[in-house]
Design a protein around this motif. Structure first.
Motif, PDB file in Angstrom:
ATOM      1  N   PRO A  93       0.835  -1.206   0.000  1.00 16.69           N
ATOM      2  CA  PRO A  93       0.000   0.000   0.000  1.00 16.69           C
ATOM      3  C   PRO A  93       0.865   1.249   0.000  1.00 16.69           C
ATOM      4  N   PRO A  94       0.377   2.315  -0.602  1.00 15.90           N
ATOM      5  CA  PRO A  94       1.172   3.547  -0.628  1.00 15.90           C
ATOM      6  C   PRO A  94       1.167   4.205   0.736  1.00 15.90           C
ATOM      7  N   SER A  95       2.076   5.064   0.924  1.00 17.90           N
ATOM      8  CA  SER A  95       2.084   5.874   2.132  1.00 17.90           C
ATOM      9  C   SER A  95       1.087   7.014   1.967  1.00 17.90           C
ATOM     10  N   ALA A  96       0.864   7.746   3.064  1.00 16.77           N
ATOM     11  CA  ALA A  96      -0.030   8.894   2.975  1.00 16.77           C
ATOM     12  C   ALA A  96       0.495   9.903   1.965  1.00 16.77           C
ATOM     13  N   LEU A  97       1.799  10.031   1.884  1.00 20.97           N
ATOM     14  CA  LEU A  97       2.401  10.967   0.928  1.00 20.97           C
ATOM     15  C   LEU A  97       2.109  10.522  -0.504  1.00 20.97           C
ATOM     16  N   HIS A  98       2.296   9.221  -0.772  1.00 19.39           N
ATOM     17  CA  HIS A  98       2.022   8.703  -2.109  1.00 19.39           C
ATOM     18  C   HIS A  98       0.543   8.872  -2.463  1.00 19.39           C
ATOM     19  N   ALA A  99      -0.329   8.612  -1.498  1.00 23.35           N
ATOM     20  CA  ALA A  99      -1.760   8.787  -1.731  1.00 23.35           C
ATOM     21  C   ALA A  99      -2.085  10.233  -2.061  1.00 23.35           C
ATOM     22  N   ARG A 100      -1.468  11.158  -1.347  1.00 20.32           N
ATOM     23  CA  ARG A 100      -1.687  12.575  -1.598  1.00 20.32           C
ATOM     24  C   ARG A 100      -1.252  12.955  -3.007  1.00 20.32           C
ATOM     25  N   GLN A 101      -0.124  12.392  -3.439  1.00 20.95           N
ATOM     26  CA  GLN A 101       0.375  12.687  -4.780  1.00 20.95           C
ATOM     27  C   GLN A 101      -0.582  12.168  -5.856  1.00 20.95           C
ATOM     28  N   LEU A 102      -1.098  10.955  -5.667  1.00 23.26           N
ATOM     29  CA  LEU A 102      -2.049  10.393  -6.637  1.00 23.26           C
ATOM     30  C   LEU A 102      -3.318  11.232  -6.720  1.00 23.26           C
ATOM     31  N   ILE A 103      -3.838  11.628  -5.567  1.00 24.81           N
ATOM     32  CA  ILE A 103      -5.078  12.412  -5.546  1.00 24.81           C
ATOM     33  C   ILE A 103      -4.846  13.782  -6.165  1.00 24.81           C
ATOM     34  N   ASP A 104      -3.705  14.418  -5.850  1.00 23.69           N
ATOM     35  CA  ASP A 104      -3.412  15.713  -6.438  1.00 23.69           C
ATOM     36  C   ASP A 104      -3.301  15.625  -7.950  1.00 23.69           C
ATOM     37  N   ARG A 105      -2.770  14.519  -8.437  1.00 21.26           N
ATOM     38  CA  ARG A 105      -2.531  14.403  -9.872  1.00 21.26           C
ATOM     39  C   ARG A 105      -3.802  14.061 -10.642  1.00 21.26           C
ATOM     40  N   TYR A 106      -4.649  13.201 -10.075  1.00 21.77           N
ATOM     41  CA  TYR A 106      -5.766  12.669 -10.840  1.00 21.77           C
ATOM     42  C   TYR A 106      -7.145  13.163 -10.394  1.00 21.77           C
ATOM     43  N   CYS A 107      -7.251  13.750  -9.209  1.00 20.59           N
ATOM     44  CA  CYS A 107      -8.570  14.123  -8.693  1.00 20.59           C
ATOM     45  C   CYS A 107      -8.740  15.628  -8.486  1.00 20.59           C
ATOM     46  N   VAL A 108      -7.673  16.279  -8.024  1.00 16.83           N
ATOM     47  CA  VAL A 108      -7.784  17.689  -7.635  1.00 16.83           C
ATOM     48  C   VAL A 108      -7.997  18.587  -8.848  1.00 16.83           C
ATOM     49  N   THR A 109      -7.731  18.053 -10.035  1.00 21.12           N
ATOM     50  CA  THR A 109      -7.943  18.848 -11.250  1.00 21.12           C
ATOM     51  C   THR A 109      -9.374  19.400 -11.303  1.00 21.12           C
ATOM     52  N   CYS A 110     -10.340  18.605 -10.875  1.00 24.70           N
ATOM     53  CA  CYS A 110     -11.737  19.037 -10.863  1.00 24.70           C
ATOM     54  C   CYS A 110     -12.216  19.396  -9.462  1.00 24.70           C
ATOM     55  N   HIS A 111     -11.735  18.680  -8.486  1.00 24.26           N
ATOM     56  CA  HIS A 111     -12.242  18.845  -7.119  1.00 24.26           C
ATOM     57  C   HIS A 111     -11.299  19.744  -6.321  1.00 24.26           C
ATOM     58  N   ASN A 112     -11.258  20.998  -6.740  1.00 24.16           N
ATOM     59  CA  ASN A 112     -10.375  21.968  -6.094  1.00 24.16           C
ATOM     60  C   ASN A 112     -11.182  23.178  -5.640  1.00 24.16           C
ATOM     61  N   GLU A 113     -10.488  24.163  -5.083  1.00 21.19           N
ATOM     62  CA  GLU A 113     -11.171  25.332  -4.536  1.00 21.19           C
ATOM     63  C   GLU A 113     -11.889  26.129  -5.615  1.00 21.19           C
ATOM     64  N   ARG A 114     -11.316  26.187  -6.816  1.00 19.59           N
ATOM     65  CA  ARG A 114     -11.912  27.012  -7.865  1.00 19.59           C
ATOM     66  C   ARG A 114     -13.123  26.342  -8.500  1.00 19.59           C
ATOM     67  N   LEU A 115     -13.018  25.062  -8.860  1.00 14.64           N
ATOM     68  CA  LEU A 115     -14.113  24.380  -9.535  1.00 14.64           C
ATOM     69  C   LEU A 115     -15.095  23.739  -8.546  1.00 14.64           C
ATOM     70  N   GLU A 116     -14.570  23.062  -7.558  1.00 15.11           N
ATOM     71  CA  GLU A 116     -15.378  22.367  -6.558  1.00 15.11           C
ATOM     72  C   GLU A 116     -16.518  21.596  -7.241  1.00 15.11           C
ATOM     73  N   THR A 117     -16.116  20.772  -8.223  1.00 10.88           N
ATOM     74  CA  THR A 117     -17.081  20.004  -8.992  1.00 10.88           C
ATOM     75  C   THR A 117     -17.906  19.099  -8.084  1.00 10.88           C
ATOM     76  N   ALA A 118     -19.221  19.103  -8.308  1.00 15.40           N
ATOM     77  CA  ALA A 118     -20.167  18.311  -7.508  1.00 15.40           C
ATOM     78  C   ALA A 118     -20.099  18.668  -6.037  1.00 15.40           C
ATOM     79  N   GLY A 119     -19.635  19.871  -5.722  1.00 12.83           N
ATOM     80  CA  GLY A 119     -19.571  20.295  -4.327  1.00 12.83           C
ATOM     81  C   GLY A 119     -18.512  19.574  -3.524  1.00 12.83           C
ATOM     82  N   LEU A 120     -17.531  19.002  -4.191  1.00 11.58           N
ATOM     83  CA  LEU A 120     -16.514  18.191  -3.510  1.00 11.58           C
ATOM     84  C   LEU A 120     -15.131  18.787  -3.726  1.00 11.58           C
TER      85      LEU A 120
END
Length: 815
Positions: free
Chosen positions: A55-82
């Motif tokens: 399993p990845p570490s918390a750091l690795h998990a953060r990197q994956l989420i930043d790369r593949y999820c935060v593109t839409c689910h960020n402060e500016r877009l907040e897609t689907a309220g998330l």
């Protein structure tokens, strides 16, 4: 085990999972999709998640989420309220609600959208495994069983079943109580209130039930009318009536007392007031009135010479002496000899509509029972045997009557209140007994006291109290008595029986193996048919069949006979999977079903004759079998004039895959039914929704699922052609699976990820068992159940026992 079909997908661009979790809509990202049939990236399977690398570490998990999820689910877009840019990955338990949504999206391959960069399969699997492990560990350290309501009223079905088991009396609660509101798909959720109007109905019901059960002397006559649905065809034999008869009705009716009763039969009339099927040269028709399947009267009916049918059935009346208790009352016609109609087209099987398919012979409309005349009290009935555990001699002192009354009431109250009864508890009903005894006899006193018991909140409500000492918001284990009620209302929708209640009172339900032993015993009991009639009836929306009324112009062969056959097929099928302890997956992949002659002809299956339902093995190439191929499901997901790929697709996503789409936005344009576009194939007509950016994000997922079922018309018949539009196009698709063809492909796509279907069944069962909706904090318990029952092949008993042993079922949060 029966031989099951092994269907394969036509194409698998990726061996991936089904789309689940549409509730968190990412409309902004999905608008960039060019087609619903684009290949969806491979998602995580149950096997890959458990066999992935470290399993990845918390750091690795953060990197994956930043790369593949935060593109839409960020402060500016907040897609689907998330938003996922600020959430703490190192402390998964703190944001468990959000992380459970993320897990579902990642595991099913729904996110990231196909138009966005995808994480490698290994990274996706490792991330999901790490998140689930972290969430499950946090749940194990700090259990959150959720909280059921403190007071939950018996709903209409539970009330009916409880009266049956308490008093050995079958009632029709639909005639006594209003329907209950549904929540999360079940009518045992929103049952915390008791309005004054509803209380009046319970009081009225209690009085009538008490009279029937005790058989006390009545001062007035009572009349009950039993009607046959107007769209019932009565040309063939009806189950429960003697062979050689046709049409009619057979019902179990409880006579309150020994005495004489008038039983009157009325025949069905058409819009002009004439008796349908009663023709001038039709000759005599013989009507039989039956009591306990034996003829008690025989009448003849013929068309009057003057042509006025007003009094043609006025003589169909008999006063007969009947003993108190339940009896089968029947009214039917002797069947005349008939010959096969030689026509170029297959003759219709339905005959009830004078304009389109008139009756060939007269039919029963209603049976009225009025009485009792010259009542003589009640003799030996099942209800009296259940109630009167003692009988005073009548020659002893009043204290003897009182002692017997106390014994009777304490025994009834122990079962009704589902707990031990103290002397103080009996005082209230005893006061009503004395009041009734002063106005009449011993039976009248017991009847008055029974009415008081049936309207007591301790009977009408299931109560779960918090322990006297306990931290606020802390999880605690419910008492054995509360657990016994949860178990019986889950498996039987009724009261605990004496054995279960005795075990709970002795505090032995928590002993190793005892809860499982009781659950298995109760599953083997006939009362567990409740799952087929009550649970499956609501999960699969079989109750909606009563409102299904296809256009008689387009579907002239539909009648109530077929409507009832649809429901009985699915209930018998579901009950067989449960009773034979087969895999839950067999609900989809079975190579058998249950048919009678009427339904078999509708399906085009030869060799089935008679009104009796029986199990029928199906060949490998049969179009019938599991739930997705049964007329009940196909009819309740259609309109009166056509099929609906949208309703069918939504039904599958919600009830089979656990991926309910979000509600449609306001002011969605409806399909044009009265224009040139209405003549186009359904796929072309629905293209206007998929081309609308507001609608496309959901319809690109919903519609392909429904298209796969287009070979079945609005009443469940198989069709290879779409009218003048040529061969039927039943190609469909699911995100994470790709394209497939027809119902075979849809079933194979679902079964390629069995844990999704079994997981949805688990969620529905847990909702039904707890009387509340499934929340994010229930996900660890559901995953535990799925892991435990997978080695056993997802057997039904293993699933039910997993729910019974789970934290949400055995525990509760304090306020």
């Amino acid at each position: 085990m029966p031989r099951l079909r092994h269907r394969t997908l036509k194409t698998f661009p990726n061996q991936a999972v089904l789309s689940v979790g549409l509730a968190v809509t990412v409309s902004l990202c999905l608008q960039a999709e060019s087609s619903a049939q684009q290949t969806i990236p491979q998602a995580v399977s149950a096997q890959s998640s458990s066999s992935a690398g470290a399993p990845p570490s918390a750091l690795h998990a953060r990197q994956l989420i930043d790369r593949y999820c935060v593109t839409c689910h960020n402060e500016r877009l907040e897609t689907a309220g998330l938003r996922l840019d600020r959430i703490d990955v190192a402390n998964v338990a703190e944001g468990a609600e959000i992380w459970e949504k993320v897990v579902r999206k990642l595991r099913t391959g729904t996110m990231p959208p196909s138009t966005r960069p995808q994480p490698p399969v290994g990274d996706r699997a490792a991330l999901v495994s790490w998140l689930e492990t972290s969430l499950d560990q946090a749940a194990a350290a700090h259990p959150n069983p959720g909280r059921t309501e403190t007071l939950r009223r018996l709903n209409r079905t539970e009330y009916q079943n409880s009266i049956r088991d308490l008093l050995a009396l079958d009632i029709d609660a639909t005639a006594l109580l209003p329907p209950d509101d549904s929540g999360y798909g079940f009518d045992n959720v929103n049952v915390g209130d008791l309005s004054p109007a509803l209380l009046d109905r319970y009081i009225s019901a209690a009085r009538k039930i008490s009279r029937l059960a005790v058989g006390s002397t009545q001062t007035s006559l009572q009349s009950d009318v039993i009607r046959v649905p107007p769209d019932t065809t009565q040309e063939e034999h009806v189950a429960g009536l003697p062979m050689g008869t046709r049409g009619g009705i057979s019902v179990s009716y409880t006579f309150a007392q020994d005495g004489e009763y008038d039983i009157q039969i009325r025949l069905a009339r058409n819009r002009t007031g004439n008796i349908g099927g009663l023709r001038r040269r039709g000759g005599l028709h013989t009507v039989q009135l039956l009591l306990d399947r034996m003829p008690v009267a025989t009448f003849t009916v013929e068309r009057p010479d003057g042509g006025d049918d007003a009094l043609a059935d006025s003589h169909l009346k008999l006063r007969v002496r009947v003993t108190a208790g339940p009896h089968d009352v029947g009214a039917t016609f002797l069947k005349k000899a008939s010959s096969l109609l030689e026509t170029e087209r297959q003759p219709l099987l339905s005959h009830f509509n004078e304009q389109r398919h008139p009756r060939l012979t007269p039919a029963i409309y209603q049976v009225t029972i009025t009485g009792p005349y010259a009542p003589q009290g009640a003799g030996d009935t099942p209800s009296r045997r259940r109630i009167f555990v003692c009988t005073p001699t009548g020659a002893g002192p009043p204290q003897e009557d009182e002692a017997c009354a106390e014994e009777i009431l304490s025994t009834l109250m122990r079962r009704a209140y589902r707990r031990p009864i103290s002397a103080a508890d009996v005082e209230g009903p005893m006061a009503f007994y004395r009041e009734g005894r002063s106005d009449g006899d011993f039976d009248a006193g017991i009847g008055r006291a029974l009415t008081a018991v049936l309207v007591n909140p301790k009977f009408l409500f299931r109560v779960e109290l918090e322990p006297d000492q306990g931290a606020s918001g802390a999880a605690y284990r419910i008492s054995d008595l509360e657990l016994a009620s949860r178990l019986s209302f889950f498996l039987w929708s009724s009261l605990p029986d004496d054995e279960l209640l005795d075990v709970a009172i002795r505090g032995e339900l928590g002993r190793p193996g005892e809860l499982e032993r009781q659950a298995r015993r109760m599953l083997a009991d006939s009362r567990s048919h409740n799952f087929a009639s009550n649970f499956a009836g609501q999960w699969l929306q079989l109750r909606n069949l009563a409102a299904v009324s296809p256009s008689p112009r387009l579907y002239p062969d539909f009648d109530d006979n077929l409507r009832q056959a649809f429901r009985q097929e699915t209930e018998l099928f579901f009950d067989s999977v449960l009773r034979e302890d087969r895999s839950v997956l067999e609900l989809l992949e079975a190579d058998y079903t249950f048919l009678n002659e009427r339904l078999a002809k509708h399906y085009g299956i030869p060799g089935v004759y008679g009104s009796r339902f029986r199990r029928v093995a199906l060949p490998e190439d049969s179009k019938r079998g599991g739930l997705l191929r049964q007329g009940s499901i196909l009819a309740v997901t259609s309109y009166a004039t056509r099929t609906s790929p949208v309703i069918r697709g939504k039904w599958v996503l919600d009830n089979i895959l656990g991926a309910p789409p979000p509600p449609p936005p306001a002011n969605v344009p409806v399909l044009e039914e009265n224009s040139v576009r209405a003549g186009l194939p359904m796929r072309e007509r629905l293209r206007q929704h998929r081309s609308n950016p507001v609608c496309a994000s959901c319809h690109r997922t919903i519609d392909p699922v429904g298209f796969a079922l287009e070979n079945f018309d609005a009443v469940g018949r198989w069709r290879d052609h779409a009218g003048d539009s040529g061969p039927m196009d039943a190609s469909g698709g699911l995100p994470g699976v790709g394209e497939f063809e027809g119902v075979d492909g849809l079933e194979a796509a679902i079964l390629s990820r069995p844990e999704l279907f079994v997981g949805r069944v688990t969620e529905k069962l847990l909702t039904f068992a707890l009387g509340r909706g499934v929340e994010f904090y229930d996900a660890p318990a559901i995953r535990t159940i799925l892991r435990d029952i997978e080695p056993d092949g997802y057997r039904f008993s293993s699933l039910i026992l997993g729910i019974v042993k789970s934290v949400p079922f055995q525990m509760r949060n304090s306020t």
